[in-house]
Scaffold this motif. Structure first.
Motif, PDB file in Angstrom:
ATOM      1  N   ARG A 140       0.917  -1.248  -0.118  1.00 29.35           N
ATOM      2  CA  ARG A 140       0.011   0.005   0.035  1.00 29.35           C
ATOM      3  C   ARG A 140       0.654   1.198   0.162  1.00 29.35           C
ATOM      4  O   ARG A 140       0.107   2.470   0.126  1.00 29.35           O
ATOM      5  CB  ARG A 140      -0.864   0.058   1.143  1.00 29.35           C
ATOM      6  N   PHE A 141       1.969   1.143  -0.488  1.00 27.58           N
ATOM      7  CA  PHE A 141       2.905   2.438  -0.229  1.00 27.58           C
ATOM      8  C   PHE A 141       3.408   2.987  -1.785  1.00 27.58           C
ATOM      9  O   PHE A 141       3.609   2.152  -2.665  1.00 27.58           O
ATOM     10  CB  PHE A 141       4.123   2.126   0.355  1.00 27.58           C
ATOM     11  N   ILE A 142       3.393   4.258  -1.829  1.00 34.03           N
ATOM     12  CA  ILE A 142       3.914   4.724  -2.875  1.00 34.03           C
ATOM     13  C   ILE A 142       5.384   5.617  -2.564  1.00 34.03           C
ATOM     14  O   ILE A 142       5.196   6.295  -1.641  1.00 34.03           O
ATOM     15  CB  ILE A 142       3.302   5.615  -3.611  1.00 34.03           C
ATOM     16  N   CYS A 143       6.412   5.449  -3.194  1.00 36.96           N
ATOM     17  CA  CYS A 143       7.776   6.201  -2.453  1.00 36.96           C
ATOM     18  C   CYS A 143       7.962   6.994  -3.642  1.00 36.96           C
ATOM     19  O   CYS A 143       8.084   6.862  -5.085  1.00 36.96           O
ATOM     20  CB  CYS A 143       8.955   5.011  -2.371  1.00 36.96           C
ATOM     21  N   VAL A 144       8.328   8.513  -3.349  1.00 37.19           N
ATOM     22  CA  VAL A 144       8.652   9.269  -4.238  1.00 37.19           C
ATOM     23  C   VAL A 144      10.098   9.918  -3.751  1.00 37.19           C
ATOM     24  O   VAL A 144      10.215  10.240  -2.427  1.00 37.19           O
ATOM     25  CB  VAL A 144       7.651  10.300  -4.313  1.00 37.19           C
ATOM     26  N   GLY A 145      10.983  10.357  -4.660  1.00 38.81           N
ATOM     27  CA  GLY A 145      12.355  10.887  -4.075  1.00 38.81           C
ATOM     28  C   GLY A 145      12.314  12.444  -4.192  1.00 38.81           C
ATOM     29  O   GLY A 145      11.251  13.001  -5.031  1.00 38.81           O
ATOM     30  N   THR A 146      13.248  13.021  -3.767  1.00 39.98           N
ATOM     31  CA  THR A 146      13.304  14.492  -3.916  1.00 39.98           C
ATOM     32  C   THR A 146      14.636  15.148  -3.891  1.00 39.98           C
ATOM     33  O   THR A 146      15.635  14.073  -4.028  1.00 39.98           O
ATOM     34  CB  THR A 146      12.867  15.319  -2.508  1.00 39.98           C
ATOM     35  N   SER A 147      14.894  16.364  -4.475  1.00 37.81           N
ATOM     36  CA  SER A 147      16.191  17.038  -4.725  1.00 37.81           C
ATOM     37  C   SER A 147      17.020  16.735  -3.609  1.00 37.81           C
ATOM     38  O   SER A 147      18.216  17.163  -3.599  1.00 37.81           O
ATOM     39  CB  SER A 147      15.784  18.443  -5.428  1.00 37.81           C
ATOM     40  N   SER A 148      16.575  17.003  -2.232  1.00 36.62           N
ATOM     41  CA  SER A 148      17.396  16.807  -1.147  1.00 36.62           C
ATOM     42  C   SER A 148      17.817  15.507  -0.638  1.00 36.62           C
ATOM     43  O   SER A 148      18.523  15.604   0.082  1.00 36.62           O
ATOM     44  CB  SER A 148      16.423  17.527   0.167  1.00 36.62           C
ATOM     45  N   GLY A 149      17.410  14.794  -1.429  1.00 40.71           N
ATOM     46  CA  GLY A 149      17.915  13.142  -1.150  1.00 40.71           C
ATOM     47  C   GLY A 149      16.944  12.529  -0.223  1.00 40.71           C
ATOM     48  O   GLY A 149      17.140  11.147   0.038  1.00 40.71           O
ATOM     49  N   LEU A 150      15.772  12.972   0.269  1.00 42.08           N
ATOM     50  CA  LEU A 150      14.836  12.255   0.807  1.00 42.08           C
ATOM     51  C   LEU A 150      14.040  11.440   0.024  1.00 42.08           C
ATOM     52  O   LEU A 150      13.726  11.954  -1.043  1.00 42.08           O
ATOM     53  CB  LEU A 150      13.994  13.393   1.476  1.00 42.08           C
ATOM     54  N   VAL A 151      13.507  10.466   0.706  1.00 41.51           N
ATOM     55  CA  VAL A 151      12.380   9.583   0.046  1.00 41.51           C
ATOM     56  C   VAL A 151      11.237   9.534   0.790  1.00 41.51           C
ATOM     57  O   VAL A 151      11.358   9.105   2.102  1.00 41.51           O
ATOM     58  CB  VAL A 151      13.046   8.171  -0.349  1.00 41.51           C
ATOM     59  N   LEU A 152      10.361  10.161   0.315  1.00 40.37           N
ATOM     60  CA  LEU A 152       9.089  10.018   1.155  1.00 40.37           C
ATOM     61  C   LEU A 152       8.130   8.932   0.814  1.00 40.37           C
ATOM     62  O   LEU A 152       8.032   8.301  -0.497  1.00 40.37           O
ATOM     63  CB  LEU A 152       8.008  11.450   0.689  1.00 40.37           C
ATOM     64  N   VAL A 153       7.743   8.396   1.822  1.00 40.69           N
ATOM     65  CA  VAL A 153       6.767   7.119   1.563  1.00 40.69           C
ATOM     66  C   VAL A 153       5.417   7.509   1.915  1.00 40.69           C
ATOM     67  O   VAL A 153       5.022   7.844   3.142  1.00 40.69           O
ATOM     68  CB  VAL A 153       7.177   5.849   2.890  1.00 40.69           C
ATOM     69  N   PHE A 154       4.369   7.234   1.121  1.00 45.61           N
ATOM     70  CA  PHE A 154       3.181   7.670   1.056  1.00 45.61           C
ATOM     71  C   PHE A 154       2.449   6.306   1.514  1.00 45.61           C
ATOM     72  O   PHE A 154       2.391   5.312   0.844  1.00 45.61           O
ATOM     73  CB  PHE A 154       2.688   8.400  -0.137  1.00 45.61           C
ATOM     74  N   ASP A 155       1.385   6.381   2.334  1.00 40.68           N
ATOM     75  CA  ASP A 155       0.625   5.287   2.722  1.00 40.68           C
ATOM     76  C   ASP A 155      -0.785   5.455   1.932  1.00 40.68           C
ATOM     77  O   ASP A 155      -1.383   6.458   2.122  1.00 40.68           O
ATOM     78  CB  ASP A 155       0.170   5.132   4.316  1.00 40.68           C
ATOM     79  N   ILE A 156      -0.941   4.514   1.023  1.00 44.11           N
ATOM     80  CA  ILE A 156      -2.183   4.734   0.304  1.00 44.11           C
ATOM     81  C   ILE A 156      -3.565   4.193   0.619  1.00 44.11           C
ATOM     82  O   ILE A 156      -3.506   2.814   0.820  1.00 44.11           O
ATOM     83  CB  ILE A 156      -1.971   4.414  -1.261  1.00 44.11           C
ATOM     84  N   PRO A 157      -4.508   4.535   0.760  1.00 46.52           N
ATOM     85  CA  PRO A 157      -5.785   4.021   1.286  1.00 46.52           C
ATOM     86  C   PRO A 157      -6.217   3.051   0.033  1.00 46.52           C
ATOM     87  O   PRO A 157      -6.051   3.534  -1.158  1.00 46.52           O
ATOM     88  CB  PRO A 157      -6.787   5.014   1.727  1.00 46.52           C
ATOM     89  N   PRO A 158      -7.121   2.154   0.289  1.00 46.15           N
ATOM     90  CA  PRO A 158      -7.771   1.261  -0.747  1.00 46.15           C
ATOM     91  C   PRO A 158      -8.547   2.366  -1.858  1.00 46.15           C
ATOM     92  O   PRO A 158      -8.765   2.104  -2.779  1.00 46.15           O
ATOM     93  CB  PRO A 158      -8.573   0.359  -0.035  1.00 46.15           C
ATOM     94  N   LYS A 159      -9.245   3.212  -0.977  1.00 42.25           N
ATOM     95  CA  LYS A 159     -10.058   4.223  -1.919  1.00 42.25           C
ATOM     96  C   LYS A 159      -9.938   5.539  -1.052  1.00 42.25           C
ATOM     97  O   LYS A 159      -9.790   5.655   0.012  1.00 42.25           O
ATOM     98  CB  LYS A 159     -11.452   3.872  -2.229  1.00 42.25           C
ATOM     99  N   GLY A 160     -10.322   6.482  -1.736  1.00 42.42           N
ATOM    100  CA  GLY A 160     -10.460   7.852  -1.098  1.00 42.42           C
ATOM    101  C   GLY A 160      -9.249   8.808  -1.120  1.00 42.42           C
ATOM    102  O   GLY A 160      -8.200   8.258  -1.957  1.00 42.42           O
ATOM    103  N   THR A 161      -9.156   9.837  -0.392  1.00 39.92           N
ATOM    104  CA  THR A 161      -8.196  10.911  -0.639  1.00 39.92           C
ATOM    105  C   THR A 161      -7.342  10.894   0.706  1.00 39.92           C
ATOM    106  O   THR A 161      -6.435  11.721   0.814  1.00 39.92           O
ATOM    107  CB  THR A 161      -8.729  12.345  -0.598  1.00 39.92           C
ATOM    108  N   ASN A 162      -7.409   9.942   1.753  1.00 35.33           N
ATOM    109  CA  ASN A 162      -6.921  10.138   3.086  1.00 35.33           C
ATOM    110  C   ASN A 162      -5.384   9.465   3.087  1.00 35.33           C
ATOM    111  O   ASN A 162      -5.229   8.707   3.517  1.00 35.33           O
ATOM    112  CB  ASN A 162      -7.529   9.308   4.035  1.00 35.33           C
ATOM    113  N   VAL A 163      -4.527  10.131   2.032  1.00 37.80           N
ATOM    114  CA  VAL A 163      -3.059   9.545   2.039  1.00 37.80           C
ATOM    115  C   VAL A 163      -2.411  10.339   2.822  1.00 37.80           C
ATOM    116  O   VAL A 163      -2.457  11.684   3.078  1.00 37.80           O
ATOM    117  CB  VAL A 163      -2.790  10.147   0.375  1.00 37.80           C
TER     118      VAL A 163
END
Length: 344
Positions: A140-163
């Motif tokens: 249930r995760f989506i990982c996204v990198g940034t220019s500062s070298g951090l990797v953000l881990v987003f917890d994705i619900p099965p539906k809806g916008t509560n990321v």
């Protein structure tokens, strides 16, 4: 490295784009939707995303552009840096990264689900701020990198916008270039996520409720632009034109080959067959075959096919199916997507 018997791919009808593709790493994403009989393609140009949907029986296609949106009262549209479909067991999201943040849409781009603004104050004034590197990880995760070298881990619900941002991975010191995950196929203890940065460093992670760092692969003198994972093997493409294969569990280097004459911009892997696709500034796209030799506890690579996309700086290359029987290519300033499929 060995040379395999030739696998012949033939050129199919190309797909027109409303605008050309920008010279960005991994600037092509493909979503195959067999249940709907559709294949979807996307490339980035400036503040807009080219979206093309094609009927798999070749009966027709549609195309449109998605303009980058963002929260707040911004005066200008942000430049997009990447777009990718993230396929999770419960849903598919289209994720866009830009100079200002991260946008998540429903798969068809019709509805924005979530917007995450980047914190500009975290960066030194002279440094550009952007997000880049997108991958679905775990259940249930989506990982996204940034220019500062951090990797953000987003917890994705099965539906809806509560990321929500569930974790921030902070092992890199340079801008993230690419992220890859292996969903449900990684061998025990091998790690199922790899992150790469501008300096050429790689980190291999094990995903879960908390992400654990398994090993760090040090920089080798040039940027790593693209990474992929297959059965516990890390395939990495570099600015010097080399492809290097590492053991995901330990970081041990098994293979280094001079695959291209210039900077590699894109790699992709067909999970069911171990085929590897590489595209670079030298106008070439190569298809390789990875395999494990259990007798030698080694990883082997064979060259299967070459395609010259004349006078084109290739910036996007993706397989269109999990077997690697077809692939798509685009390039800088190219207003179309070229498609190739194996001859029957």
């Amino acid at each position: 490295m060995a040379t395999a018997g030739p696998e012949m791919y033939r050129k199919e009808k190309s797909l027109p784009l409303k605008s050309s593709s920008a010279a960005l790493y991994n600037n092509l994403s493909v979503l195959s939707a067999p249940g709907r009989g559709l294949a979807c393609f996307s490339t980035v140009h400036g503040p807009s995303l080219n979206l093309v949907s094609v009927a798999e029986d070749g009966s027709g296609f549609s195309q449109r552009q998605l303009q980058a949106k963002e929260g707040g009262m911004a005066v200008s549209s942000p430049l997009l840096t990447q777009a990718a479909w993230c396929v999770l067991p419960s849903r598919v999201l289209l994720v866009l990264t830009s100079q200002r943040g991260i946008q998540m849409y429903e798969a068809d781009g019709s509805t924005m689900v979530y917007w995450h603004a980047l914190d500009v104050t975290e960066h030194p004034p002279a440094h550009s701020v952007f997000a880049r590197g997108i991958a679905a990880a775990g259940e249930r995760f989506i990982c996204v990198g940034t220019s500062s070298g951090l990797v953000l881990v987003f917890d994705i619900p099965p539906k809806g916008t509560n990321v929500t941002v569930s974790e921030v991975l902070d092992q890199h010191r340079d801008a993230i270039t690419d992220i890859a995950a292996e969903l449900g196929r990684a061998p025990e203890g091998a790690g199922d996520l790899v992150t790469a940065d501008d300096a050429g460093s790689l980190c291999v992670w094990s995903s879960g409720e908390e992400f654990a760092l398994l090993c760090k692969i040090p920089a080798l003198g040039c940027s790593c632009s693209s990474v992929r994972l297959w059965q516990g093997v890390v395939a990495a493409g570099y600015g010097d034109g080399q492809i290097r294969l590492f053991e995901a569990a330990t970081g041990v280097l098994h293979v280094a080959i001079s695959a291209h004459a210039r900077w590699i911009y894109a790699l992709d892997l067909a999970p069911q067959t171990g085929k590897l696709l590489s595209g670079a500034e030298d106008s070439f796209v190569h298809v390789w075959k990875l395999s494990r030799n259990p007798d030698k506890d080694d990883i082997e690579i064979q060259h299967c096919h070459s395609e010259c996309v004349t006078d084109t700086q290739v910036c996007g290359a993706r397989f269109c199916d999990p077997q690697g029987n077809s692939f798509a290519v685009t390039g800088y300033d190219l207003s179309e997507i070229f498609r190739y499929s194996r001859a029957p």
